[in-house]
Design a protein around this motif. Structure first.
Motif, PDB file in Angstrom:
ATOM      1  N   ARG A 119     -31.839 -55.255 -21.474  1.00 51.88           N
ATOM      2  CA  ARG A 119     -32.427 -55.656 -20.199  1.00 51.88           C
ATOM      3  C   ARG A 119     -32.264 -54.556 -19.155  1.00 51.88           C
ATOM      4  O   ARG A 119     -33.168 -54.310 -18.344  1.00 51.88           O
ATOM      5  CB  ARG A 119     -31.779 -56.957 -19.712  1.00 51.88           C
ATOM      6  N   ALA A 120     -31.115 -53.879 -19.181  1.00 52.12           N
ATOM      7  CA  ALA A 120     -30.901 -52.789 -18.230  1.00 52.12           C
ATOM      8  C   ALA A 120     -31.937 -51.682 -18.415  1.00 52.12           C
ATOM      9  O   ALA A 120     -32.440 -51.105 -17.438  1.00 52.12           O
ATOM     10  CB  ALA A 120     -29.491 -52.221 -18.394  1.00 52.12           C
ATOM     11  N   ALA A 121     -32.278 -51.381 -19.688  1.00 46.85           N
ATOM     12  CA  ALA A 121     -33.283 -50.358 -19.966  1.00 46.85           C
ATOM     13  C   ALA A 121     -34.652 -50.788 -19.439  1.00 46.85           C
ATOM     14  O   ALA A 121     -35.406 -49.978 -18.901  1.00 46.85           O
ATOM     15  CB  ALA A 121     -33.354 -50.077 -21.464  1.00 46.85           C
ATOM     16  N   GLU A 122     -34.975 -52.068 -19.596  1.00 47.36           N
ATOM     17  CA  GLU A 122     -36.256 -52.558 -19.097  1.00 47.36           C
ATOM     18  C   GLU A 122     -36.334 -52.438 -17.573  1.00 47.36           C
ATOM     19  O   GLU A 122     -37.362 -52.039 -17.025  1.00 47.36           O
ATOM     20  CB  GLU A 122     -36.445 -54.017 -19.513  1.00 47.36           C
ATOM     21  N   LEU A 123     -35.247 -52.787 -16.897  1.00 52.99           N
ATOM     22  CA  LEU A 123     -35.228 -52.679 -15.439  1.00 52.99           C
ATOM     23  C   LEU A 123     -35.338 -51.220 -14.993  1.00 52.99           C
ATOM     24  O   LEU A 123     -36.056 -50.909 -14.031  1.00 52.99           O
ATOM     25  CB  LEU A 123     -33.940 -53.306 -14.889  1.00 52.99           C
ATOM     26  N   GLN A 124     -34.643 -50.332 -15.693  1.00 50.91           N
ATOM     27  CA  GLN A 124     -34.750 -48.912 -15.376  1.00 50.91           C
ATOM     28  C   GLN A 124     -36.182 -48.420 -15.570  1.00 50.91           C
ATOM     29  O   GLN A 124     -36.701 -47.640 -14.763  1.00 50.91           O
ATOM     30  CB  GLN A 124     -33.794 -48.109 -16.251  1.00 50.91           C
ATOM     31  N   ALA A 125     -36.805 -48.870 -16.645  1.00 51.55           N
ATOM     32  CA  ALA A 125     -38.178 -48.449 -16.928  1.00 51.55           C
ATOM     33  C   ALA A 125     -39.126 -48.910 -15.816  1.00 51.55           C
ATOM     34  O   ALA A 125     -40.027 -48.163 -15.403  1.00 51.55           O
ATOM     35  CB  ALA A 125     -38.628 -49.000 -18.275  1.00 51.55           C
ATOM     36  N   ILE A 126     -38.927 -50.116 -15.335  1.00 50.72           N
ATOM     37  CA  ILE A 126     -39.763 -50.631 -14.241  1.00 50.72           C
ATOM     38  C   ILE A 126     -39.599 -49.757 -13.000  1.00 50.72           C
ATOM     39  O   ILE A 126     -40.581 -49.387 -12.333  1.00 50.72           O
ATOM     40  CB  ILE A 126     -39.401 -52.091 -13.937  1.00 50.72           C
ATOM     41  N   LEU A 127     -38.357 -49.388 -12.689  1.00 52.46           N
ATOM     42  CA  LEU A 127     -38.107 -48.549 -11.518  1.00 52.46           C
ATOM     43  C   LEU A 127     -38.743 -47.174 -11.687  1.00 52.46           C
ATOM     44  O   LEU A 127     -39.292 -46.606 -10.731  1.00 52.46           O
ATOM     45  CB  LEU A 127     -36.600 -48.420 -11.288  1.00 52.46           C
ATOM     46  N   VAL A 128     -38.657 -46.621 -12.895  1.00 48.41           N
ATOM     47  CA  VAL A 128     -39.267 -45.317 -13.166  1.00 48.41           C
ATOM     48  C   VAL A 128     -40.772 -45.378 -12.953  1.00 48.41           C
ATOM     49  O   VAL A 128     -41.369 -44.503 -12.306  1.00 48.41           O
ATOM     50  CB  VAL A 128     -38.942 -44.858 -14.603  1.00 48.41           C
ATOM     51  N   LEU A 129     -41.410 -46.400 -13.474  1.00 46.17           N
ATOM     52  CA  LEU A 129     -42.867 -46.494 -13.364  1.00 46.17           C
ATOM     53  C   LEU A 129     -43.305 -46.743 -11.918  1.00 46.17           C
ATOM     54  O   LEU A 129     -44.384 -46.309 -11.507  1.00 46.17           O
ATOM     55  CB  LEU A 129     -43.388 -47.596 -14.283  1.00 46.17           C
ATOM     56  N   ARG A 130     -42.486 -47.429 -11.148  1.00 49.14           N
ATOM     57  CA  ARG A 130     -42.809 -47.619  -9.736  1.00 49.14           C
ATOM     58  C   ARG A 130     -42.788 -46.293  -8.976  1.00 49.14           C
ATOM     59  O   ARG A 130     -43.516 -46.112  -7.993  1.00 49.14           O
ATOM     60  CB  ARG A 130     -41.827 -48.599  -9.102  1.00 49.14           C
ATOM     61  N   ALA A 131     -41.947 -45.383  -9.445  1.00 53.01           N
ATOM     62  CA  ALA A 131     -41.824 -44.076  -8.779  1.00 53.01           C
ATOM     63  C   ALA A 131     -42.515 -42.978  -9.577  1.00 53.01           C
ATOM     64  O   ALA A 131     -42.188 -41.800  -9.424  1.00 53.01           O
ATOM     65  CB  ALA A 131     -40.344 -43.738  -8.586  1.00 53.01           C
ATOM     66  N   ARG A 132     -43.480 -43.337 -10.404  1.00 54.49           N
ATOM     67  CA  ARG A 132     -44.069 -42.385 -11.350  1.00 54.49           C
ATOM     68  C   ARG A 132     -44.659 -41.156 -10.670  1.00 54.49           C
ATOM     69  O   ARG A 132     -44.465 -40.035 -11.137  1.00 54.49           O
ATOM     70  CB  ARG A 132     -45.113 -43.059 -12.237  1.00 54.49           C
ATOM     71  N   ASP A 133     -45.375 -41.330  -9.565  1.00 51.70           N
ATOM     72  CA  ASP A 133     -46.025 -40.190  -8.923  1.00 51.70           C
ATOM     73  C   ASP A 133     -44.994 -39.200  -8.391  1.00 51.70           C
ATOM     74  O   ASP A 133     -45.141 -37.978  -8.569  1.00 51.70           O
ATOM     75  CB  ASP A 133     -46.940 -40.670  -7.792  1.00 51.70           C
ATOM     76  N   GLU A 134     -43.958 -39.717  -7.735  1.00 53.62           N
ATOM     77  CA  GLU A 134     -42.927 -38.838  -7.195  1.00 53.62           C
ATOM     78  C   GLU A 134     -42.197 -38.101  -8.314  1.00 53.62           C
ATOM     79  O   GLU A 134     -41.919 -36.894  -8.217  1.00 53.62           O
ATOM     80  CB  GLU A 134     -41.918 -39.649  -6.369  1.00 53.62           C
ATOM     81  N   LEU A 135     -41.893 -38.803  -9.401  1.00 56.87           N
ATOM     82  CA  LEU A 135     -41.183 -38.186 -10.522  1.00 56.87           C
ATOM     83  C   LEU A 135     -42.044 -37.131 -11.208  1.00 56.87           C
ATOM     84  O   LEU A 135     -41.568 -36.045 -11.551  1.00 56.87           O
ATOM     85  CB  LEU A 135     -40.755 -39.262 -11.529  1.00 56.87           C
ATOM     86  N   LEU A 136     -43.308 -37.444 -11.422  1.00 58.77           N
ATOM     87  CA  LEU A 136     -44.192 -36.478 -12.075  1.00 58.77           C
ATOM     88  C   LEU A 136     -44.369 -35.226 -11.223  1.00 58.77           C
ATOM     89  O   LEU A 136     -44.347 -34.105 -11.743  1.00 58.77           O
ATOM     90  CB  LEU A 136     -45.548 -37.113 -12.369  1.00 58.77           C
ATOM     91  N   ASP A 137     -44.542 -35.402  -9.921  1.00 60.11           N
ATOM     92  CA  ASP A 137     -44.697 -34.241  -9.040  1.00 60.11           C
ATOM     93  C   ASP A 137     -43.443 -33.380  -9.089  1.00 60.11           C
ATOM     94  O   ASP A 137     -43.526 -32.134  -9.173  1.00 60.11           O
ATOM     95  CB  ASP A 137     -44.963 -34.696  -7.604  1.00 60.11           C
ATOM     96  N   ARG A 138     -42.274 -34.017  -9.024  1.00 65.87           N
ATOM     97  CA  ARG A 138     -41.013 -33.271  -9.055  1.00 65.87           C
ATOM     98  C   ARG A 138     -40.863 -32.522 -10.367  1.00 65.87           C
ATOM     99  O   ARG A 138     -40.533 -31.324 -10.388  1.00 65.87           O
ATOM    100  CB  ARG A 138     -39.841 -34.229  -8.864  1.00 65.87           C
ATOM    101  N   ASN A 139     -41.086 -33.213 -11.464  1.00 65.25           N
ATOM    102  CA  ASN A 139     -40.858 -32.602 -12.774  1.00 65.25           C
ATOM    103  C   ASN A 139     -41.868 -31.509 -13.090  1.00 65.25           C
ATOM    104  O   ASN A 139     -41.528 -30.494 -13.713  1.00 65.25           O
ATOM    105  CB  ASN A 139     -40.860 -33.683 -13.853  1.00 65.25           C
ATOM    106  N   LEU A 140     -43.109 -31.706 -12.655  1.00 68.49           N
ATOM    107  CA  LEU A 140     -44.113 -30.658 -12.868  1.00 68.49           C
ATOM    108  C   LEU A 140     -43.779 -29.394 -12.080  1.00 68.49           C
ATOM    109  O   LEU A 140     -43.992 -28.272 -12.556  1.00 68.49           O
ATOM    110  CB  LEU A 140     -45.501 -31.166 -12.470  1.00 68.49           C
ATOM    111  N   GLU A 141     -43.238 -29.556 -10.892  1.00 69.53           N
ATOM    112  CA  GLU A 141     -42.838 -28.383 -10.104  1.00 69.53           C
ATOM    113  C   GLU A 141     -41.743 -27.609 -10.827  1.00 69.53           C
ATOM    114  O   GLU A 141     -41.785 -26.375 -10.909  1.00 69.53           O
ATOM    115  CB  GLU A 141     -42.353 -28.817  -8.723  1.00 69.53           C
TER     116      GLU A 141
END
Length: 249
Positions: A119-141
């Motif tokens: 369940r913790a992994a599922e909750l983490q995944a939800i949080l990641v997907l909510r912040a997908r644009d910010e994470l992708l921009d950061r990681n691509l840089e």
């Protein structure tokens, strides 16, 4: 080479396995080749399963290919949060497919491994997907800057290293032009605390012609420091390697 794939298809061929963007080299097939491969499969009723773990990390977003599940009615896209989002700790991924019967077969085959995800992994995944644009921009840089650094290292040391610059993902396949194979090089680097993936991680065939190649990763903020260590490692051995290659000192 879509012509080679088409020539290899037999009446009993059921599935084509594809990896785009390609690990370990970061290559990306042209859109025209992608579309033609789909047509080759469609004409024969062949399924395509595409490992798209590095998708969304195209260095130029204009190069991005469609998800296979979107492009083809018999396509399956295998994806994960680990690479583009840097969320390997979630241990969450999925298979996308338009065919309901095919999806159910995947569920049935994977049932015992996926029936009770944390369940913790599922909750983490939800949080990641909510912040997908910010994470992708950061990681691509990070990926773009580090790819430039690795490319500069290869160019400075072109007598000992070569590569085809990746167009996507956070890994590249580097050829060592020195007097040992990548397995021996990997051991020497590991002794100095520098990690690469030698060719045996990708093929067990000694005759495949990639014995001098190793994979480097450049998706982390620690890459500049790692390249400094690699530069020092190479500098300390350059004279001996050059002599062993027959080029003198």
């Amino acid at each position: 080479d879509v012509d080679a794939v088409e020539a290899a298809c037999r009446p009993e061929t059921k599935l084509i396995l594809l990896n785009q963007p390609w690990n370990p080299g970061g290559a990306l097939m042209p859109r025209a080749a992608f579309d033609r491969l789909v047509e080759v499969a469609r004409a024969r009723g062949i399924w395509i399963l595409c490992d798209e773990v590095y998708r969304l990390l195209e260095h130029d977003p204009a190069d991005r290919l469609p998800a296979m599940a979107d492009a083809y009615e018999r396509g399956l896209s295998v994806v994960a949060l680990s690479k583009p989002f840097g969320a390997g700790g979630c241990s969450v991924g999925w298979v996308a497919c338009r065919d309901a019967a095919a999806r159910q077969k995947v569920v049935d085959v994977q049932y015992f491994g996926t029936a009770c995800p944390a369940r913790a992994a599922e909750l983490q995944a939800i949080l990641v997907l909510r912040a997908r644009d910010e994470l992708l921009d950061r990681n691509l840089e990070i990926v773009r800057k580090n790819c430039d650094l690795v490319d500069a290292f290869v160019r400075r040391n072109a007598d000992l290293f070569a590569w085809t610059r990746p167009r996507a993902g956070a890994v590249g396949f580097v050829e060592f032009l020195g007097p040992m194979d990548s397995a021996a090089l990997g051991e020497a680097l590991a002794a100095e605390g520098i990690s690469v993936k030698p060719s045996y991680c990708f093929s067990e065939d000694d005759e495949d012609g990639i014995g001098q190649f190793f994979r480097v990763g450049f998706g982390e903020t620690a890459v500049p420091a790692a390249l400094e260590a690699l530069e020092a490692f190479v500098g300390a051995r350059r004279a001996a390697w050059t002599a062993a290659k027959g080029g003198g000192v």
